[in-house]
Scaffold this motif. Sequence first.
Motif: not given
Length: 519
Positions: A416, A436-437, A440
């Motif tokens: 990330s 972002i994590y 994902l």
Amino acid sequence: MTKDTTDSEPESAADADEPTAARDRSATSTDLDFDTVLDDEEESQGLFDDLLASEPIFENKEVLRPSYTPHELPHRNDQINRMATILVSALRGDTPSNILIYGKTGTGKTASAKFVSQELESTSQKYDVPCEVEYINCEVTDTQYRVLAQLANKFIEKNEARIESKIERLETVRDRFQSTDTPSDPTGEPDDTDEEIRSLAAEYDDVAAVDDEIDELEADLAELDPVPMTGWPTDRVYSTFFEAVDYHERVVVIMLDEIDKLVEKSGDDTLYNLSRMNSELTNSRISIMGISNDLKFTDFLDPRVKSSLGEEEIVFPPYDATQLRDILQHRADVAFKSEALTSDVIPLCAAFAAQEHGDARRALDLLRTAGELAERSQADLIEETHVRQAQDKIELDRVVEVVRTLPTQSKIVLFSIILLEKNGVHNINTGEVFNIYKRLCEEIDADVLTQRRVTDLISELDMLGIVNAVVVSKGRYGRTKEMNLSVPIDETEAVLLSDSRLGDIENVQPFVQARFDND
């Protein structure tokens, strides 16, 4: 019928000669192919011929590897002498005190302990004193079962060799009893072996007594079953080890390298059992030599284990740059050809390693890698540029290994951060990483941790030197971590994508809101 027969005959002489011509063409083709193959082989040999034609820089590369035990260890005489004064009691048949050796990585702990152990065993053979040293790396053999099984099998193997040797000598005694009525060689001058046989024969009255002894030894040999690496109850493994080590009289020093890893993985039961064995042993005696990088690992031991294990403690301080220079020079004299190094190579290797807490292992790796880089480039000398290239290579290798062994969740957090940096975001904060994590995790169907746990993982990456994170106050908006990568972005991304679990996110481009720093 006539038509069929006529069709089967050759239509002309040319047709009749066709098989012969084909064979000739085939032979010619084979000859041509064979010549081509020879040419190809000559060309393929040239690849290594050119490399072998260049003058090698190394004389003996092995002396620069961590596994090598030198005949002399500069700047460790005090620690070596202290170990020797403790262990000398083993040569008198007494039980040496247990020893704990502390020191950071690359301070010469293992090399010094192995050097002293080799000296102890060679001196014991010189004076015919039964003294043995067994080495175990607890980073690899890290459970009580494995430690006891490995020790048991080593002593079983030694006992087998001892029994087989004695049976062989007893059979010689029996043969001489039967052939001459006296167990001696009537021809020639007696040698050492003959004297040994005479001495052994003097212990027996007749052939029957020798046969009885051989039968007993063969029965003992049949009972020596090696311990499997899994499957037995631990108490059975312990009793097998106990019987194997106590089979005959001897003093045993058990060297447990990285002993803190054993305690961390499986507790202090192994150390408790080993430290209490002497009260039960009849023939043998055991001493423990523990080696640890962690000065505080004994804080987690049972007080009884701590008191018996730490009877003697020896601390190995880090080397300074001058001491590292002496060590490198000492090894370089053996490792390299004459005048293969420029004058600034060893001081630079020593200076780099001194920055790493005086790590001699790092200094030796650096010097060896610099030599390998110089040799690959077919340079005549190892120069400062090779050392700097080696420093970069070793650092990159370290980063690759650290990243490769990260847990999956830490890899997702790190990926990330990489995505944010690749999209132009600097001074990345925890909230951006968490957003972002989450995307994902959804893409690869992984569990989503809380933002607090992700913050903890970022702190761990910071401790490993993979990211540089600082806590920044945002006034009434609270505090947050801001971070940037501290490692090469492309190489790190490649290592992450080599993980089969993360390989699917290579083409995933989650939305990244670029943030520009106006400061």
